[in-house]
Design a protein around this motif. Structure first.
Motif, PDB file in Angstrom:
ATOM      1  N   PRO A  50      15.543   9.394  11.993  1.00 33.35           N
ATOM      2  CA  PRO A  50      14.600   9.905  12.989  1.00 33.35           C
ATOM      3  C   PRO A  50      13.170   9.502  12.658  1.00 33.35           C
ATOM      4  O   PRO A  50      12.790   9.421  11.499  1.00 33.35           O
ATOM      5  CB  PRO A  50      14.776  11.427  12.888  1.00 33.35           C
ATOM      6  N   ILE A  51      12.394   9.251  13.694  1.00 35.64           N
ATOM      7  CA  ILE A  51      10.988   8.924  13.514  1.00 35.64           C
ATOM      8  C   ILE A  51      10.181  10.204  13.604  1.00 35.64           C
ATOM      9  O   ILE A  51      10.254  10.939  14.583  1.00 35.64           O
ATOM     10  CB  ILE A  51      10.515   7.930  14.590  1.00 35.64           C
ATOM     11  N   ASP A  52       9.403  10.471  12.565  1.00 34.25           N
ATOM     12  CA  ASP A  52       8.558  11.646  12.534  1.00 34.25           C
ATOM     13  C   ASP A  52       7.180  11.251  13.053  1.00 34.25           C
ATOM     14  O   ASP A  52       6.444  10.515  12.414  1.00 34.25           O
ATOM     15  CB  ASP A  52       8.452  12.167  11.088  1.00 34.25           C
ATOM     16  N   ASN A  53       6.826  11.748  14.243  1.00 34.16           N
ATOM     17  CA  ASN A  53       5.553  11.372  14.836  1.00 34.16           C
ATOM     18  C   ASN A  53       4.359  11.920  14.071  1.00 34.16           C
ATOM     19  O   ASN A  53       3.224  11.520  14.306  1.00 34.16           O
ATOM     20  CB  ASN A  53       5.492  11.850  16.288  1.00 34.16           C
ATOM     21  N   GLY A  54       4.614  12.854  13.167  1.00 32.18           N
ATOM     22  CA  GLY A  54       3.522  13.410  12.372  1.00 32.18           C
ATOM     23  C   GLY A  54       3.196  12.564  11.166  1.00 32.18           C
ATOM     24  O   GLY A  54       2.255  12.843  10.438  1.00 32.18           O
ATOM     25  N   TYR A  55       3.985  11.511  10.942  1.00 25.93           N
ATOM     26  CA  TYR A  55       3.773  10.659   9.767  1.00 25.93           C
ATOM     27  C   TYR A  55       3.216   9.318  10.210  1.00 25.93           C
ATOM     28  O   TYR A  55       3.813   8.615  10.997  1.00 25.93           O
ATOM     29  CB  TYR A  55       5.101  10.444   9.031  1.00 25.93           C
ATOM     30  N   VAL A  56       2.053   8.982   9.730  1.00 24.50           N
ATOM     31  CA  VAL A  56       1.422   7.704  10.056  1.00 24.50           C
ATOM     32  C   VAL A  56       1.366   6.849   8.799  1.00 24.50           C
ATOM     33  O   VAL A  56       0.712   7.218   7.831  1.00 24.50           O
ATOM     34  CB  VAL A  56      -0.006   7.912  10.602  1.00 24.50           C
ATOM     35  N   PRO A  57       2.088   5.703   8.751  1.00 23.64           N
ATOM     36  CA  PRO A  57       2.044   4.860   7.561  1.00 23.64           C
ATOM     37  C   PRO A  57       0.615   4.463   7.228  1.00 23.64           C
ATOM     38  O   PRO A  57      -0.210   4.244   8.118  1.00 23.64           O
ATOM     39  CB  PRO A  57       2.880   3.630   7.968  1.00 23.64           C
ATOM     40  N   ALA A  58       0.329   4.375   5.936  1.00 29.52           N
ATOM     41  CA  ALA A  58      -1.035   4.124   5.509  1.00 29.52           C
ATOM     42  C   ALA A  58      -1.180   2.791   4.809  1.00 29.52           C
ATOM     43  O   ALA A  58      -0.329   2.398   4.044  1.00 29.52           O
ATOM     44  CB  ALA A  58      -1.464   5.240   4.572  1.00 29.52           C
ATOM     45  N   PHE A  59      -2.292   2.110   5.061  1.00 26.90           N
ATOM     46  CA  PHE A  59      -2.618   0.880   4.354  1.00 26.90           C
ATOM     47  C   PHE A  59      -4.020   1.016   3.779  1.00 26.90           C
ATOM     48  O   PHE A  59      -4.931   1.466   4.457  1.00 26.90           O
ATOM     49  CB  PHE A  59      -2.562  -0.329   5.303  1.00 26.90           C
ATOM     50  N   PHE A  60      -4.179   0.652   2.539  1.00 27.23           N
ATOM     51  CA  PHE A  60      -5.455   0.815   1.861  1.00 27.23           C
ATOM     52  C   PHE A  60      -5.526  -0.197   0.748  1.00 27.23           C
ATOM     53  O   PHE A  60      -4.537  -0.814   0.387  1.00 27.23           O
ATOM     54  CB  PHE A  60      -5.587   2.223   1.282  1.00 27.23           C
ATOM     55  N   ASP A  61      -6.719  -0.388   0.185  1.00 27.22           N
ATOM     56  CA  ASP A  61      -6.789  -1.200  -1.009  1.00 27.22           C
ATOM     57  C   ASP A  61      -7.095  -0.288  -2.181  1.00 27.22           C
ATOM     58  O   ASP A  61      -7.412   0.886  -2.008  1.00 27.22           O
ATOM     59  CB  ASP A  61      -7.822  -2.325  -0.871  1.00 27.22           C
ATOM     60  N   LEU A  62      -6.986  -0.829  -3.381  1.00 28.37           N
ATOM     61  CA  LEU A  62      -7.053   0.010  -4.570  1.00 28.37           C
ATOM     62  C   LEU A  62      -8.389   0.705  -4.742  1.00 28.37           C
ATOM     63  O   LEU A  62      -8.477   1.747  -5.377  1.00 28.37           O
ATOM     64  CB  LEU A  62      -6.755  -0.840  -5.810  1.00 28.37           C
ATOM     65  N   ASN A  63      -9.443   0.135  -4.202  1.00 28.87           N
ATOM     66  CA  ASN A  63     -10.762   0.738  -4.365  1.00 28.87           C
ATOM     67  C   ASN A  63     -11.269   1.364  -3.077  1.00 28.87           C
ATOM     68  O   ASN A  63     -12.454   1.648  -2.940  1.00 28.87           O
ATOM     69  CB  ASN A  63     -11.764  -0.320  -4.851  1.00 28.87           C
ATOM     70  N   MET A  64     -10.364   1.567  -2.105  1.00 31.12           N
ATOM     71  CA  MET A  64     -10.712   2.150  -0.814  1.00 31.12           C
ATOM     72  C   MET A  64     -11.774   1.314  -0.097  1.00 31.12           C
ATOM     73  O   MET A  64     -12.606   1.823   0.642  1.00 31.12           O
ATOM     74  CB  MET A  64     -11.204   3.599  -0.985  1.00 31.12           C
ATOM     75  N   ASN A  65     -11.778  -0.012  -0.325  1.00 28.52           N
ATOM     76  CA  ASN A  65     -12.716  -0.902   0.343  1.00 28.52           C
ATOM     77  C   ASN A  65     -12.057  -1.461   1.597  1.00 28.52           C
ATOM     78  O   ASN A  65     -11.441  -2.514   1.571  1.00 28.52           O
ATOM     79  CB  ASN A  65     -13.138  -2.052  -0.583  1.00 28.52           C
ATOM     80  N   PHE A  66     -12.184  -0.759   2.700  1.00 29.21           N
ATOM     81  CA  PHE A  66     -11.477  -1.158   3.904  1.00 29.21           C
ATOM     82  C   PHE A  66     -12.007  -2.463   4.489  1.00 29.21           C
ATOM     83  O   PHE A  66     -11.335  -3.122   5.260  1.00 29.21           O
ATOM     84  CB  PHE A  66     -11.585  -0.047   4.953  1.00 29.21           C
ATOM     85  N   ASP A  67     -13.244  -2.877   4.096  1.00 31.39           N
ATOM     86  CA  ASP A  67     -13.793  -4.097   4.667  1.00 31.39           C
ATOM     87  C   ASP A  67     -13.086  -5.337   4.160  1.00 31.39           C
ATOM     88  O   ASP A  67     -13.273  -6.425   4.694  1.00 31.39           O
ATOM     89  CB  ASP A  67     -15.296  -4.203   4.359  1.00 31.39           C
ATOM     90  N   LEU A  68     -12.259  -5.204   3.120  1.00 29.46           N
ATOM     91  CA  LEU A  68     -11.507  -6.356   2.617  1.00 29.46           C
ATOM     92  C   LEU A  68     -10.286  -6.654   3.474  1.00 29.46           C
ATOM     93  O   LEU A  68      -9.665  -7.686   3.333  1.00 29.46           O
ATOM     94  CB  LEU A  68     -11.058  -6.115   1.173  1.00 29.46           C
ATOM     95  N   ARG A 110      -4.761 -10.248  -2.409  1.00 24.48           N
ATOM     96  CA  ARG A 110      -4.881 -11.487  -1.654  1.00 24.48           C
ATOM     97  C   ARG A 110      -6.278 -11.643  -1.058  1.00 24.48           C
ATOM     98  O   ARG A 110      -6.778 -12.755  -0.870  1.00 24.48           O
ATOM     99  CB  ARG A 110      -3.835 -11.526  -0.539  1.00 24.48           C
ATOM    100  N   ALA A 111      -6.926 -10.495  -0.754  1.00 25.77           N
ATOM    101  CA  ALA A 111      -8.266 -10.529  -0.177  1.00 25.77           C
ATOM    102  C   ALA A 111      -9.341 -10.722  -1.235  1.00 25.77           C
ATOM    103  O   ALA A 111     -10.530 -10.768  -0.925  1.00 25.77           O
ATOM    104  CB  ALA A 111      -8.530  -9.242   0.597  1.00 25.77           C
ATOM    105  N   GLY A 112      -8.926 -10.808  -2.493  1.00 16.08           N
ATOM    106  CA  GLY A 112      -9.886 -11.051  -3.554  1.00 16.08           C
ATOM    107  C   GLY A 112     -10.419  -9.817  -4.232  1.00 16.08           C
ATOM    108  O   GLY A 112     -11.336  -9.892  -5.050  1.00 16.08           O
ATOM    109  N   GLY A 113      -9.863  -8.667  -3.918  1.00 16.75           N
ATOM    110  CA  GLY A 113     -10.314  -7.437  -4.553  1.00 16.75           C
ATOM    111  C   GLY A 113      -9.750  -7.290  -5.957  1.00 16.75           C
ATOM    112  O   GLY A 113      -8.703  -7.859  -6.284  1.00 16.75           O
ATOM    113  N   GLU A 114     -10.456  -6.568  -6.791  1.00 20.18           N
ATOM    114  CA  GLU A 114      -9.973  -6.319  -8.142  1.00 20.18           C
ATOM    115  C   GLU A 114      -8.893  -5.251  -8.101  1.00 20.18           C
ATOM    116  O   GLU A 114      -9.064  -4.207  -7.495  1.00 20.18           O
ATOM    117  CB  GLU A 114     -11.119  -5.860  -9.047  1.00 20.18           C
TER     118      GLU A 114
END
Length: 468
Positions: A7-25, A197-201
């Motif tokens: 079942p798909i739980d509509n309350g769950y949104v998959p998350a993508f982030f980088d290790l330093n929370m730098n979303f601009d990368l 891959r984006a060059g982040g540490e």
């Protein structure tokens, strides 16, 4: 093959982030905001009821409550025996995790305590402790999914998910949460990879997290059998192609010579899981799969078999199980144990291949591959070897491998041995009993119909889906 639709739980949104929370990368389409799975109010209520906990996710503060002392003792004395592949006889990864990671990270600590409490409550028939274990488990998951620093806690989060899945396996009720946690682990891996891959540490994954990632891949392969999408395995495959995280986690230095033996074990384990997942996905595909594709998969299995036969650590084992003699060494070193387990895992994939290979394809593919019946026999011989010369423990018992061998073999004596072995293992948790009961049902139906059946049909008929 009929599969269980997760079942798909509509309350769950998959998350993508980088290790330093730098979303601009990351590209805009790759970024997200972490959300809590399921009903947030329920999670908050459950965590408030659990008075023995006091943890701050931001600074990972862990407070050990009065009731935890009993659980800690049980974890160190009993639950550490659940670890499978090790680098040496005195290598206890679960003890290391508790002392060096869990005591400094609240989500992990609570996940471990929840798993331990569930086991203690089951084996001691303490319903109140089981209830508290459930509450604590929900709290641990809430902390993990809500962690605003989850990117910085990449390895810790991977290990926490591992113990959350240990809880799910022991509880053996449903598959939704199990699959959801694997999806979250895939999110973590993808984010880590995209950041690099984006060059982040990025902080390199340590040898603990490396092992856990590969083991989570094995669980993803299991989940694929009941409807999972194998997304984590796909992520790990891509991750490996871009960055050899296994090699990086086990540098070849003299002081770590013992862990060096783990690298080939982890590589083969991941290769087998990817192959098994591929087999399941082909079986589930709508329409006819070209024979050439099945032939490619079989060639992959045959290539692994040839490698194993030429490995000086494995070839003597193969010689014994294929042509048993009265001469059998009673000493099972850690390295030999790892070989026994991986060889049994290989034969389990062979069984899966034969059970899912369409009959028309089977008639048109020349095969040098071990038969399913022989593979089942070899698994049982390997397992009995371990059971004879090693003390009873969850580490030395392989329920899923024995289950697959038990439903495939037509040898009544071998079937009875598997059932007896699983029965004796029921002291280790409720999942062992459910596995044994399912095995008995499958054997009974197959005996009546005179043909293989899909064990998922039995699960579905009884309304009791669980991960073996």
């Amino acid at each position: 093959m009929n599969v269980y639709e997760v079942p798909i739980d509509n309350g769950y949104v998959p998350a993508f982030f980088d290790l330093n929370m730098n979303f601009d990368l990351l590209n805009g389409e790759d970024s997200w905001s972490p959300q809590t799975p399921g009903n947030a109010s329920v999670l908050e209520s459950a965590s408030c009821q659990n008075e023995i906990l006091a943890a701050n996710t931001q600074d990972a503060t862990v407070v050990i409550g009065p009731e935890d002392h009993r659980l800690i003792q049980h974890y160190l004395n009993v639950m550490t025996n659940y670890a499978k592949i090790r680098s040496s006889g005195d290598d206890n990864i679960y003890s290391h995790i508790f002392s060096n990671m869990a005591l400094f990270h609240a989500p992990l600590y609570n996940a471990i305590m929840a798993w331990t409490a569930l086991h203690l409550g089951q084996t001691r028939s303490e319903p109140d402790l089981v209830r508290k274990a459930e509450e604590r488990y929900i709290h641990a998951i809430s902390l993990t999914y809500r962690d605003q620093n989850v990117a910085l806690h990449f390895e810790l989060s991977i290990v926490t998910i591992w113990f959350a899945l240990q809880f799910e396996l022991l509880a053996a009720r449903g598959v939704e949460s199990f699959c959801r946690h694997l999806e979250f682990a895939a999110d973590l891996v993808d984010a880590h990879r995209l950041h690099q891959r984006a060059g982040g540490e990025a902080t390199p994954l340590g040898h603990i997290g490396c092992r856990m990632l590969v083991w989570l891949g094995a669980y993803d392969a299991r989940a694929s059998c009941i409807g999972g999408q194998s997304r984590l395995l796909s992520s790990l495959s891509t991750f490996c192609s871009e960055y050899d995280f296994i090699d990086a986690a086990f540098p070849s230095v003299p002081s770590k010579g013992r862990t060096e033996d783990l690298k080939p074990c982890l590589r083969l384990s991941l290769e087998l899981d990817l192959l098994e997942s591929r087999i399941v996905q082909l079986h589930r595909r709508s329409g006819t799969v070209p024979v050439a594709i099945w032939s490619t998969v079989q060639s992959g299995l045959e290539a692994i078999s040839e490698r194993l036969e030429s490995d000086p650590s494995v070839s003597p084992i193969i010689a014994f199980i294929t042509k048993p003699t009265r001469s059998l060494t009673s000493r099972i070193t850690t390295r030999r144990f790892n070989c026994l387990l991986l060889l049994a895992s290989f034969y389990s994939v062979v069984i899966t291949f034969h059970r899912m290979l369409p009959a028309p394809a089977a008639m048109n593919i020349p095969s040098k591959l071990t038969s399913a019946e022989d593979a089942a026999t070899y698994i049982i011989r390997l397992a009995s070897w371990v059971c004879r010369f090693r003390p009873p423990s969850p580490q030395n018992l392989w329920p899923r491998l024995l289950f697959l061998a038990g439903i495939e073999t037509t040898d009544l004596i071998a079937q009875d041995w598997v059932i007896k072995t699983l029965s004796e293992a029921e002291v280790w948790g409720a999942n062992f009993r459910k596995t044994r009961l399912l095995l008995e049902r499958v054997i009974k139906v197959q005996s009546t119909e005179g043909a293989r059946i899909d064990y998922l049909d039995i699960m579905r008929d009884t309304g009791d889906m669980f991960i073996i």
